[in-house]
Design a protein around this motif. Structure first.
Motif, PDB file in Angstrom:
ATOM      1  N   HIS A  37       0.844  -1.196   0.000  1.00 30.56           N
ATOM      2  CA  HIS A  37       0.000   0.000   0.000  1.00 30.56           C
ATOM      3  C   HIS A  37       0.879   1.244   0.000  1.00 30.56           C
ATOM      4  O   HIS A  37       1.849   1.345   0.753  1.00 30.56           O
ATOM      5  N   TYR A 208      -5.956  -0.725  -4.212  1.00 28.92           N
ATOM      6  CA  TYR A 208      -5.790  -0.197  -2.860  1.00 28.92           C
ATOM      7  C   TYR A 208      -6.761   0.964  -2.663  1.00 28.92           C
ATOM      8  O   TYR A 208      -7.177   1.613  -3.622  1.00 28.92           O
ATOM      9  N   ASP A 212      -8.076   2.764   3.610  1.00 33.20           N
ATOM     10  CA  ASP A 212      -7.371   1.716   4.352  1.00 33.20           C
ATOM     11  C   ASP A 212      -6.463   2.284   5.440  1.00 33.20           C
ATOM     12  O   ASP A 212      -6.138   1.591   6.408  1.00 33.20           O
ATOM     13  N   TYR A 213      -6.053   3.543   5.278  1.00 32.51           N
ATOM     14  CA  TYR A 213      -5.128   4.142   6.247  1.00 32.51           C
ATOM     15  C   TYR A 213      -5.706   5.384   6.916  1.00 32.51           C
ATOM     16  O   TYR A 213      -4.964   6.237   7.403  1.00 32.51           O
TER      17      TYR A 213
END
Length: 234
Positions: A37, A208, A212-213
């Motif tokens: 990622h 991605y 996700d972060y």
């Protein structure tokens, strides 16, 4: 294996280069790439290159850390220390300076990278540019997030038995995903948007997601003005 980059470009004949490229893209070659990622890759580079305080002589990243410290000196230095840097534009490596032991913030690292030619550094340059993903037509695209399973499939395909998959060091960066997420939790939305556009192609190519972060179900709305500003910076 033919390595078409082994010699200097000027030493190639056009026939040699064309023949080598043809072989490289033939069915006799297996082209593989391992990706992770983009946000974890960038944060990992910051931890290893900037926040580690390795203090290595003549290190590019040691110099970068000190430059960031001086650029955002209001956050790190006293009035006297800032005055020292205004007077001394060039400081020999033998002189101990205030920024030598300063760990600059992740936010300042991002701002500096995004506004400087360092965005082309191999440690965080998008894979789409660094590895020419579309042009090379990789046979295998493996992800660090599923590396054990992907390597197993890759080994099986190639008939390899030399990699010890029980060694955890092959699959660990030493930091957790939650730790990396915490670094992004304090970034302003504009910076998150700049990074989104910087890694836009990688997100699409490798499935991605920006989310996700992001922590605590944080949502980011990136506008066209963010994209225009980002393009001007790059």
């Amino acid at each position: 294996m033919v390595n078409v980059w082994k010699r200097k470009p000027s030493s190639y004949s056009s026939s040699y280069f064309n023949r080598s490229i043809h072989i490289f893209f033939s069915s006799n070659f297996t082209r593989a790439i391992f990706v992770r990622h983009s946000f974890e890759r960038l944060a990992s580079a910051y931890i290893d290159k900037i926040a580690s305080l390795k203090n290595e002589s003549f290190s590019l990243y040691e110099s970068v850390r000190r430059v960031i410290c001086r650029k955002y000196s209001l956050f790190y230095l006293t009035i006297a220390e800032r005055r020292f840097y205004r007077i001394h534009k060039r400081i020999p490596n033998t002189v101990k300076e205030s920024c030598q032991q300063i760990v600059t913030k992740f936010e300042h690292f991002i701002r500096y990278v995004m506004s400087n030619s360092l965005h082309d550094d191999v440690h965080w340059l998008p894979y789409s540019k660094l590895c020419h993903v579309c042009a090379f037509k990789y046979n295998f695209i493996e992800k660090c997030e599923t590396m054990k399973e992907d390597i197993q499939r890759f080994k099986s395909y190639l008939g390899l038995k030399s990699i010890n998959l029980n060694d955890e060091k092959y699959f660990s960066t030493g930091k957790t995903k939650e730790y990396y997420k915490s670094l992004y939790s304090n970034l302003h939305n504009e910076l998150i948007c700049y990074l989104k556009y910087f890694y836009e192609d990688d997100f699409k190519l490798f499935d991605y997601r920006l989310e996700d972060y992001l922590t605590n179900e944080r949502t980011i709305q990136c506008s066209s003005s963010h994209k225009q500003t980002f393009r001007k910076k790059i």
